[in-house]
Design a protein around this motif. Structure first.
Motif, short mmCIF file in Angstrom:
data_model
loop_
_atom_site.label_atom_id
_atom_site.label_comp_id
_atom_site.label_asym_id
_atom_site.label_seq_id
_atom_site.Cartn_x
_atom_site.Cartn_y
_atom_site.Cartn_z
N ASN A 80 -8.00 55.71 -2.74
CA ASN A 80 -9.29 55.65 -3.40
C ASN A 80 -9.10 55.96 -4.88
O ASN A 80 -8.25 56.77 -5.25
N CYS A 81 -9.89 55.32 -5.72
CA CYS A 81 -9.83 55.55 -7.16
C CYS A 81 -11.25 55.40 -7.69
O CYS A 81 -11.95 54.46 -7.30
N SER A 82 -11.67 56.31 -8.57
CA SER A 82 -13.06 56.25 -9.00
C SER A 82 -13.28 56.73 -10.42
O SER A 82 -12.52 57.54 -10.95
N ASP A 89 -24.53 59.70 -22.39
CA ASP A 89 -24.86 60.50 -23.57
C ASP A 89 -23.60 61.00 -24.27
O ASP A 89 -23.52 61.00 -25.51
N LEU A 90 -22.61 61.44 -23.50
CA LEU A 90 -21.36 61.91 -24.07
C LEU A 90 -20.32 60.80 -24.16
O LEU A 90 -19.22 61.01 -24.69
N GLN A 91 -20.64 59.64 -23.62
CA GLN A 91 -19.77 58.46 -23.60
C GLN A 91 -18.40 58.78 -23.00
O GLN A 91 -17.36 58.43 -23.54
N LYS A 92 -18.43 59.44 -21.82
CA LYS A 92 -17.18 59.76 -21.14
C LYS A 92 -17.39 59.74 -19.64
O LYS A 92 -18.51 59.77 -19.14
N ALA A 93 -16.26 59.69 -18.92
CA ALA A 93 -16.26 59.76 -17.46
C ALA A 93 -14.98 60.47 -17.04
O ALA A 93 -13.98 60.48 -17.76
N ARG A 94 -15.04 61.02 -15.85
CA ARG A 94 -13.86 61.63 -15.25
C ARG A 94 -13.34 60.67 -14.19
O ARG A 94 -14.11 60.04 -13.47
N LEU A 95 -12.03 60.55 -14.10
CA LEU A 95 -11.41 59.71 -13.09
C LEU A 95 -10.90 60.58 -11.95
O LEU A 95 -10.48 61.72 -12.17
N GLY A 96 -10.93 60.03 -10.75
CA GLY A 96 -10.38 60.71 -9.59
C GLY A 96 -9.66 59.70 -8.72
O GLY A 96 -9.97 58.50 -8.76
N TYR A 97 -8.68 60.18 -7.96
CA TYR A 97 -7.92 59.27 -7.11
C TYR A 97 -7.16 60.04 -6.05
O TYR A 97 -6.92 61.23 -6.17
N TRP A 98 -6.79 59.33 -4.99
CA TRP A 98 -5.88 59.84 -3.97
C TRP A 98 -5.20 58.65 -3.32
O TRP A 98 -5.71 57.53 -3.36
N LEU A 99 -4.02 58.92 -2.76
CA LEU A 99 -3.21 57.86 -2.18
C LEU A 99 -2.49 58.39 -0.96
O LEU A 99 -2.03 59.54 -0.95
N ALA A 100 -2.37 57.55 0.05
CA ALA A 100 -1.62 57.92 1.25
C ALA A 100 -0.19 58.29 0.88
O ALA A 100 0.41 57.70 -0.02
N GLU A 101 0.35 59.27 1.59
CA GLU A 101 1.69 59.77 1.28
C GLU A 101 2.75 58.68 1.34
O GLU A 101 3.65 58.61 0.49
N ARG A 111 -1.31 51.98 -11.90
CA ARG A 111 -1.92 50.67 -12.18
C ARG A 111 -3.43 50.68 -11.93
O ARG A 111 -4.19 50.09 -12.68
N CYS A 112 -3.86 51.37 -10.86
CA CYS A 112 -5.30 51.43 -10.56
C CYS A 112 -6.06 52.23 -11.61
O CYS A 112 -7.14 51.82 -12.05
N VAL A 113 -5.52 53.36 -12.02
CA VAL A 113 -6.18 54.17 -13.04
C VAL A 113 -6.25 53.40 -14.35
O VAL A 113 -7.27 53.41 -15.03
N ALA A 114 -5.18 52.68 -14.70
CA ALA A 114 -5.20 51.87 -15.92
C ALA A 114 -6.33 50.85 -15.86
O ALA A 114 -7.03 50.62 -16.86
N LYS A 115 -6.52 50.24 -14.69
CA LYS A 115 -7.59 49.24 -14.54
C LYS A 115 -8.96 49.89 -14.71
O LYS A 115 -9.84 49.36 -15.40
N LEU A 116 -9.16 51.09 -14.11
CA LEU A 116 -10.46 51.75 -14.25
C LEU A 116 -10.68 52.26 -15.66
O LEU A 116 -11.83 52.32 -16.12
N ILE A 117 -9.64 52.63 -16.37
CA ILE A 117 -9.79 53.01 -17.78
C ILE A 117 -10.31 51.82 -18.56
O ILE A 117 -11.21 51.95 -19.38
#
Length: 178
Positions: A80-82, A89-101, A111-117
């Motif tokens: 999952n990646c979000s 208002d602050l023009q920002k977001a926090r990213l979160g993610y997890w991946l199967a071991e 690669r997924c975080v880069a896409k969401l950025i």
């Protein structure tokens, strides 16, 4: 299904209730691993838990508060990646993610975080992306560094991870520093 193609083997799909059985199976198989760095897997056991999660995340998406995506690698749900806490208002977001071991070490999260950025900076016109990573979670800290995030500080006693109190290392990336 709304999807973002990351590359030929990797897609991000906006979360759907129909993914609940897949999430339940994946988390059951990797619960011990996930509980090292995430509090919620200890409490999510049924398809219904994930169905309710999907409903909540879709409401938040409709309200412009978050964008939660399932990660599909070679057509298999692997994590999952979000974008969370989208704050216009602050023009920002926090990213979160997890991946199967068993999917670690393939560059999937990077690669997924880069896409969401890219989504955060283009679609949402945000100026900053943040990561809050449990101190000691070296693989996640390496993801932040690979993507050009800078360490901004440490929040002490930030989270209770299943009985273990951890600090969060905060990383930031501005649109102009990419």
């Amino acid at each position: 299904m709304f999807t973002l193609t990351v590359d030929k083997n990797l897609q991000l799909a906006l979360i759907e209730e129909t993914f609940a059985p897949l999430y339940a199976h994946l988390v059951a198989a990797h619960r011990d691993y996930l509980c090292q760095w995430l509090a919620w897997p200890a409490y999510c056991h049924s398809e219904q838990d994930f169905r309710l999660f999907a409903q909540t995340m879709l409401h938040d998406y409709a309200d412009g508060k978050s964008m939660t995506c399932a990660i599909f690698y070679r057509d298999e749900l692997v994590g999952n990646c979000s974008l969370q806490e989208i704050n216009p208002d602050l023009q920002k977001a926090r990213l979160g993610y997890w991946l199967a071991e068993n999917q670690q070490g393939k560059g999937i999260i990077t690669r997924c975080v880069a896409k969401l950025i890219d989504v955060a900076f283009t679609r949402y016109q945000l100026e900053k992306a943040e990561l809050a990573i449990a101190n000691g979670n070296q693989p996640s800290q390496q993801v932040a560094k690979r993507l050009g995030f800078r360490q901004e500080g440490i929040i002490t006693r930030a989270e209770n991870l299943n009985g273990r109190i951890v600090d969060h290392v905060i990383y930031g990336l501005s649109r102009t520093s990419r």
